[in-house]
Design a protein around this motif. Structure first.
Motif, short mmCIF file in Angstrom:
data_model
loop_
_atom_site.label_atom_id
_atom_site.label_comp_id
_atom_site.label_asym_id
_atom_site.label_seq_id
_atom_site.Cartn_x
_atom_site.Cartn_y
_atom_site.Cartn_z
N THR A 1 -0.13 18.17 5.08
CA THR A 1 -1.31 18.10 5.03
C THR A 1 -2.07 19.49 4.85
N ALA A 2 -3.01 19.69 4.52
CA ALA A 2 -3.95 20.94 4.37
C ALA A 2 -3.36 22.11 3.80
N PHE A 3 -3.93 22.94 2.91
CA PHE A 3 -3.35 23.94 2.40
C PHE A 3 -2.23 24.51 3.16
N PRO B 1 -4.82 24.53 13.47
CA PRO B 1 -5.37 23.02 13.49
C PRO B 1 -4.29 22.33 12.94
N ASP B 2 -3.45 22.58 12.01
CA ASP B 2 -2.49 21.59 11.67
C ASP B 2 -1.31 21.64 12.69
N TYR B 3 -1.09 22.52 13.36
CA TYR B 3 0.08 22.66 14.49
C TYR B 3 -0.44 21.63 15.54
N HIS C 1 -12.19 18.79 10.94
CA HIS C 1 -11.26 19.94 11.00
C HIS C 1 -10.72 20.42 9.91
N HIS C 2 -10.62 19.25 9.01
CA HIS C 2 -9.60 19.25 7.89
C HIS C 2 -10.51 18.82 6.39
N CYS C 3 -11.69 18.59 6.40
CA CYS C 3 -12.31 18.29 5.41
C CYS C 3 -11.78 16.97 4.74
N LEU D 1 -12.34 28.83 9.49
CA LEU D 1 -11.85 29.03 8.18
C LEU D 1 -10.87 27.88 7.77
N HIS D 2 -10.27 27.11 8.62
CA HIS D 2 -9.42 26.09 8.37
C HIS D 2 -9.97 25.04 7.66
N ALA D 3 -11.06 24.76 8.23
CA ALA D 3 -11.88 23.46 7.88
C ALA D 3 -12.43 23.94 6.32
N GLN E 1 -11.38 26.25 4.27
CA GLN E 1 -10.44 26.25 3.19
C GLN E 1 -10.18 24.88 2.86
N ASP E 2 -9.82 24.09 3.60
CA ASP E 2 -9.65 22.65 3.25
C ASP E 2 -10.63 21.89 2.30
N CYS E 3 -11.84 22.28 2.50
CA CYS E 3 -12.70 21.87 1.64
C CYS E 3 -12.46 22.09 0.15
ZN LIG Z 1 -6.02 20.90 7.47
#
Ligand SMILES: [Zn+2]
Length: 285
Positions: free
Chosen positions: A19-21, A59-61, A86-88, A134-136, A138-140
């Motif tokens: 999940t997520a880039f 956030p992914d971890y 947190h992950h779009c 940045l995580h959220a 970038q996930d968008c």
């Molecule tokens: Zn994510």
């Protein structure tokens, strides 16, 4: 914690989709590359860029976990810290526009958290807040179809997710259901994560699809995420005094604190109420 991360990494290496880039392996994942490419031209030294990258993949971890289904297939689950913005991610019952708006609001809130931390001399905490944003952000790009909208739409979206603004009409955000057996393919969802995510170059049929300029959808999402991340970092730098800026440039990697700060109730409560309602509906179905 290190043992768990190692186990997770092993499981993910054997996984068709994460999940997520991609946030794995740490230090050289897709998320890491985006963050470092965004930070370097703004003058962040290597150590500070690495610290921002660490905060961005975290956030992914913290929020994703892999388990085994009864038939031996891997299931991408979530921890109790997981929140969709947190992950779009778009959860069942949430519109594409609201999934985007919740994420953009969270990104803006984390900028305020980071600026307050820097005013209070807490640069490391500011780094974690910037990483969450940045995580959220970038996930968008990895979890939507904005790359199909063309140059102007992509530019608009970079600004909207960075500084606020409504999503363009017709935007699709990928569907994810933490309660489903296959979380990446929510039953009946017209735009499931499994088929449309752009987290890695071969993660989905859409990731490898070519756009008119000859680049893939994945590469468009990656480049757009770099541009938006740079814009976001610039929006932080623009609001700092000299000493605050020096403190931010002095960031370094550390062991993450044990708990995430609780997000603002204005965002968390409606989502949690929605999740609870969803769980009730599912139980009674
Ligand atoms: Zn994510």
């Amino acid at each position: 914690v290190r043992l768990q991360a190692g186990l997770l990494l092993l499981l993910l290496l054997g996984m068709p989709a994460a999940t997520a880039f991609r946030s794995f392996p740490p230090g050289s994942s897709v998320h890491d590359g985006i963050t470092k490419d965004a930070a370097a031209p703004l003058g962040f030294p290597g150590k500070a860029a690495a610290a921002l990258a660490q905060a961005t993949r975290r956030p992914d971890y913290d929020e994703m976990k892999i388990s085994l289904n009864g038939n031996g297939s891997l299931r991408m689950g979530v921890t109790s810290q997981y929140l969709p913005f947190h992950h779009c991610d778009r959860l069942p019952g949430i519109s594409d526009a609201d999934a985007f708006k919740d994420t953009a609001l969270y990104v803006a809130q984390q900028r305020e958290v980071a600026l307050a931390d820097l005013r209070n001399g807490q640069a490391q905490d500011a780094g974690w807040a910037i990483g969450r944003a940045l995580h959220a952000l970038q996930d968008c790009f990895a979890h939507s179809d904005i790359v199909r909208g063309g140059f102007d739409a992509e530019q608009y979206y970079e600004r909207a997710v960075t500084t606020g603004g409504d999503p363009l009409p017709g935007l699709h955000v990928t569907g994810f259901d933490p309660t489903a057996r296959d979380t990446a393919s929510p039953p009946g969802d017209p735009y499931p994560y499994s088929r449309f995510n752009l987290d890695a170059n071969t993660d989905s049929p859409m990731a490898t699809t070519l756009l008119p300029d000859g680049n893939t959808c994945f590469e468009h999402a990656r480049q757009d995420a770099i541009a938006a991340s740079r814009m976001y970092l610039q929006s932080i730098l623009d609001n700092l005094t000299g000493p605050q800026r020096d403190a931010l440039m002095g960031l370094h990697e550390t062991t993450p604190p044990p708990k995430l700060p609780v997000p603002a109730p204005a965002v968390a409560v409606p989502v949690l109420v929605g999740l609870a309602a969803l769980a009730r509906r599912r139980r009674s179905a």
